[in-house]
Design a protein around this motif. Sequence first.
Motif, PDB file in Angstrom:
ATOM      1  N   LYS A   1       3.344  38.628  59.700  1.00  0.00           N
ATOM      2  CA  LYS A   1       4.599  37.897  59.858  1.00  0.00           C
ATOM      3  C   LYS A   1       5.617  38.791  60.561  1.00  0.00           C
ATOM      4  O   LYS A   1       5.759  39.966  60.223  1.00  0.00           O
ATOM      5  CB  LYS A   1       5.141  37.434  58.503  1.00  0.00           C
ATOM      6  N   LEU A   2       6.311  38.208  61.522  1.00  0.00           N
ATOM      7  CA  LEU A   2       7.366  38.910  62.256  1.00  0.00           C
ATOM      8  C   LEU A   2       8.687  38.219  61.959  1.00  0.00           C
ATOM      9  O   LEU A   2       8.891  37.053  62.332  1.00  0.00           O
ATOM     10  CB  LEU A   2       7.085  38.895  63.758  1.00  0.00           C
ATOM     11  N   ALA A   3       9.581  38.909  61.258  1.00  0.00           N
ATOM     12  CA  ALA A   3      10.890  38.363  60.918  1.00  0.00           C
ATOM     13  C   ALA A   3      11.915  38.801  61.963  1.00  0.00           C
ATOM     14  O   ALA A   3      12.019  39.986  62.278  1.00  0.00           O
ATOM     15  CB  ALA A   3      11.318  38.828  59.531  1.00  0.00           C
TER      16      ALA A   3
ATOM     17  N   CYS B   1       0.581  33.221  68.376  1.00  0.00           N
ATOM     18  CA  CYS B   1       1.487  32.612  67.400  1.00  0.00           C
ATOM     19  C   CYS B   1       1.316  31.101  67.493  1.00  0.00           C
ATOM     20  O   CYS B   1       1.509  30.517  68.566  1.00  0.00           O
ATOM     21  CB  CYS B   1       2.934  32.992  67.691  1.00  0.00           C
TER      22      CYS B   1
ATOM     23  N   GLN C   1      14.289  43.165  64.095  1.00  0.00           N
ATOM     24  CA  GLN C   1      12.966  42.621  63.809  1.00  0.00           C
ATOM     25  C   GLN C   1      12.195  43.536  62.870  1.00  0.00           C
ATOM     26  O   GLN C   1      12.465  44.722  62.775  1.00  0.00           O
ATOM     27  CB  GLN C   1      12.161  42.410  65.092  1.00  0.00           C
TER      28      GLN C   1
ATOM     29  N   GLU D   1      16.055  38.490  63.205  1.00  0.00           N
ATOM     30  CA  GLU D   1      17.411  38.172  62.763  1.00  0.00           C
ATOM     31  C   GLU D   1      18.352  38.320  63.948  1.00  0.00           C
ATOM     32  O   GLU D   1      18.426  39.366  64.585  1.00  0.00           O
ATOM     33  CB  GLU D   1      17.847  39.084  61.629  1.00  0.00           C
TER      34      GLU D   1
ATOM     35  N   VAL E   1      18.112  33.678  61.008  1.00  0.00           N
ATOM     36  CA  VAL E   1      16.854  34.331  60.644  1.00  0.00           C
ATOM     37  C   VAL E   1      15.696  33.359  60.837  1.00  0.00           C
ATOM     38  O   VAL E   1      15.797  32.170  60.487  1.00  0.00           O
ATOM     39  CB  VAL E   1      16.897  34.825  59.179  1.00  0.00           C
ATOM     40  N   HIS E   2      14.592  33.861  61.395  1.00  0.00           N
ATOM     41  CA  HIS E   2      13.367  33.066  61.502  1.00  0.00           C
ATOM     42  C   HIS E   2      12.170  34.006  61.404  1.00  0.00           C
ATOM     43  O   HIS E   2      12.205  35.131  61.916  1.00  0.00           O
ATOM     44  CB  HIS E   2      13.309  32.298  62.824  1.00  0.00           C
ATOM     45  N   THR E   3      11.111  33.535  60.760  1.00  0.00           N
ATOM     46  CA  THR E   3       9.881  34.310  60.617  1.00  0.00           C
ATOM     47  C   THR E   3       8.747  33.613  61.364  1.00  0.00           C
ATOM     48  O   THR E   3       8.463  32.436  61.126  1.00  0.00           O
ATOM     49  CB  THR E   3       9.495  34.477  59.136  1.00  0.00           C
TER      50      THR E   3
ATOM     51  N   GLU F   1       4.639  33.554  62.466  1.00  0.00           N
ATOM     52  CA  GLU F   1       3.318  33.982  62.014  1.00  0.00           C
ATOM     53  C   GLU F   1       2.457  34.308  63.229  1.00  0.00           C
ATOM     54  O   GLU F   1       2.386  33.526  64.176  1.00  0.00           O
ATOM     55  CB  GLU F   1       2.658  32.892  61.179  1.00  0.00           C
TER      56      GLU F   1
ATOM     57  N   VAL G   1       7.922  43.677  61.245  1.00  0.00           N
ATOM     58  CA  VAL G   1       6.604  43.072  61.156  1.00  0.00           C
ATOM     59  C   VAL G   1       5.942  43.531  59.863  1.00  0.00           C
ATOM     60  O   VAL G   1       6.062  44.694  59.467  1.00  0.00           O
ATOM     61  CB  VAL G   1       5.745  43.431  62.390  1.00  0.00           C
ATOM     62  N   SER G   2       5.273  42.606  59.172  1.00  0.00           N
ATOM     63  CA  SER G   2       4.696  42.926  57.865  1.00  0.00           C
ATOM     64  C   SER G   2       3.472  43.823  57.979  1.00  0.00           C
ATOM     65  O   SER G   2       3.191  44.617  57.082  1.00  0.00           O
ATOM     66  CB  SER G   2       4.337  41.641  57.119  1.00  0.00           C
TER      67      SER G   2
END
Length: 329
Positions: free
Chosen positions: A81-83, A23, A67, A85, A40-42, A44, A69-70
Amino acid sequence: MNTLILISALAAGQPGAPPTFHCPAPIAAKGDVKAGRPLVHTFELVNATTGTVKVTKIEAGCGCLRQGVSASTLAPGEKTKLALEVNTLTQPDGPNRWQVGVSYTVEEAGVASRTGEVLLQITATLTREIAVNPPQLAFSTAGAAQKTLEVTDKRPKPLTVLKATSSAPHLTVDVGAAVNAQGGRSQPVTVKLAANAPAGHRDETVVLFTDDPDCPELRIPVRVLKRAVGPVTVSPDAVTARFAPGQTEVSALVQLRSPEGKAFTIAGAEADFPGIGVKFSAGSGPVATVRITVPDALAQQPGRCSVRVRLSESGGEVTIPVSWTGAKK
């Protein structure tokens, strides 16, 4: 996780480091944040290897994180991308740090597969204007039960809870009338567990919908342990440890009682979380006790676990949900 692993993971991608899955910005410093709203944060994640990367596990340091992951399989050069919360309702005021470990494998032609982990962090200093007390609920019962929480808002224009839903049909939620007081607006919410709820242990969520566009919903974690009618009753059916400044530990005594007055013996009791102390009374009789102790080493962050108590005569087992809140700043 030790410091060496953390430093290695956060340094991935720097000049001189071998190409890896990493990352570019593994630490997200959010500064001052108002508690109540989700944080919230995303992140990469980049596959800089020459092989295929598969994300095998995403493990959060506490249950307050959700969490997604896309993409979990990445070809060389691909990104995902890993979001994350954070439910700030359940977190203490002051400086906080939330950590997530992303485990992965790398598969390259002609080379043995290798594994690794990327560590990600979110930091923030929380101040509280919106509060839910208690911030999470726990049911442990063989029948119907209900618990009431209170939503308070100290802002000049406080929010109002309009309606509520739950993640399970056996959990119903009643929203009470809001009352204005000198310290802000207060509103009770009652959560009911139905008597016909299926036996077993599960984690559910109650969602409170508000009239505040900046904080449209409040999410309340609910741990449910629905027991089949067993040989003993448990009182209290759940333990909540609240630390005060200067406390070195918080202990609670739980009583097990045979409803028919028959003698029983505790064969063993242990927690499923490291550091939680569990002691139980020896001997046989219609009543036994279990003492649960939460040390101050766990007071930095709220948490929860289960204590399982095994009975000798019946071969049965009872489970006591345990939760704790951080020490006040």
